[in-house]
Design an enzyme around this catalytic site. Structure first.
Site, PDB file in Angstrom:
ATOM      1  CB  SER A 141     -20.389 -14.513 -20.386  1.00 29.39           C
ATOM      2  OG  SER A 141     -19.598 -14.653 -21.406  1.00 29.39           O
ATOM      3  CE1 TYR A 154     -20.142 -19.644 -18.996  1.00 27.71           C
ATOM      4  CE2 TYR A 154     -19.732 -18.424 -21.120  1.00 27.71           C
ATOM      5  CZ  TYR A 154     -19.736 -18.454 -19.791  1.00 27.71           C
ATOM      6  OH  TYR A 154     -19.106 -17.478 -18.896  1.00 27.71           O
TER       7      TYR A 154
END
Length: 246
Positions: A141, A154
């Protein structure tokens, strides 16, 4: 593999979102595709139906990516069905938001299980099965570089994906198999929109200089490039596909 046989791709998380679009693109490129999914049987079946109706080859196989027995069975089924594995795209993941002070540690444990252990398990099987000339593509990400507040768990899990990607690329020395990761920015998927109000979505869409959200098609095209012959000299890299967010 005979000249007439297609190349074979395994796509985890292939029933929805970016993974679903990756399945479409690889099928359009001529791959026989195995749609790996966890729970969404109906969407996985639709993904297969769409490909088969277009005259291509596809099957769906259910597997929890963190379960090594299930993932080994997924790869074994692929080899029985199509004779081998050339490309593995590991798109399955989960997300959770919360500050370090407040995050429920059960959310952290689940992120670790799916995003870190799942990546390790899928990459372990990919390392054992992908044929010479093949490619492994993981998903990180852009938040790893951006480090937004409320995303520590995350981001930490996706930073681990980047580490696994680089190390596996080195460990496969001499195998003629590339290992890379794609790191999308804000991308218009159901997972992205879930829980966000219109103002938040508008703010995120305005961040890239290109002034829009990414689309699953944007990301799938990059995956298709990394899986294809034009990217054979790209290895051990993280491609940040975010429209220019820095």
């Amino acid at each position: 593999m005979s000249v007439a046989d297609p190349r074979v791709a395994v796509v985890t998380g292939g029933a929805r979102g970016i993974g679903r679009q990756v399945v479409r693109w690889l099928a359009a490129e001529g791959f026989a595709v195995v749609v790996g999914y966890a729970n969404d049987t109906d969407q996985a079946a639709l993904a297969v139906k769409e490909i088969v109706e277009a005259g291509r080859r596809a099957i769906a196989v259910r597997a929890d990516v963190a379960d090594e027995t299930a993932v080994a069975a997924l790869f074994d089924r692929t080899e029985r069905e199509y004779g081998g594995v050339d490309v593995v795209v590991h798109a399955a993941a989960r997300t959770a938001a919360g500050t370090i002070a407040d995050l429920d540690l059960s959310e952290l444990d689940e992120l670790h299980r799916v995003n870190i252990r799942g990546t390790f398990v899928v990459n372990q099987q990919a390392a054992r099965h992908v044929r010479p000339g093949g490619a492994i593509v993981n998903f990180s990400s852009s938040d790893v570089g951006l480090a937004p507040e409320g995303q520590a768990a995350y981001v930490a899990s996706k930073a681990a994906v980047e580490a696994i990607t680089l190390i596996l690329a080195r460990e496969l020395r001499g195998r003629d198999v590339t290992v890379n990761a794609v790191a999308p920015g804000p991308t218009a998927t159901d997972l992205f929109f879930d829980g966000k109000d219109e103002q938040t979505i508008a703010l995120l869409a305005a961040r890239p200089p290109l002034q829009r959200l990414g689309t699953p098609e944007d990301i799938a095209e990059i995956v298709a490039f990394l899986a294809g012959p034009a990217a054979r000299w790209v290895n051990g890299q993280v491609l940040r596909a975010n429209g220019g967010i820095v």
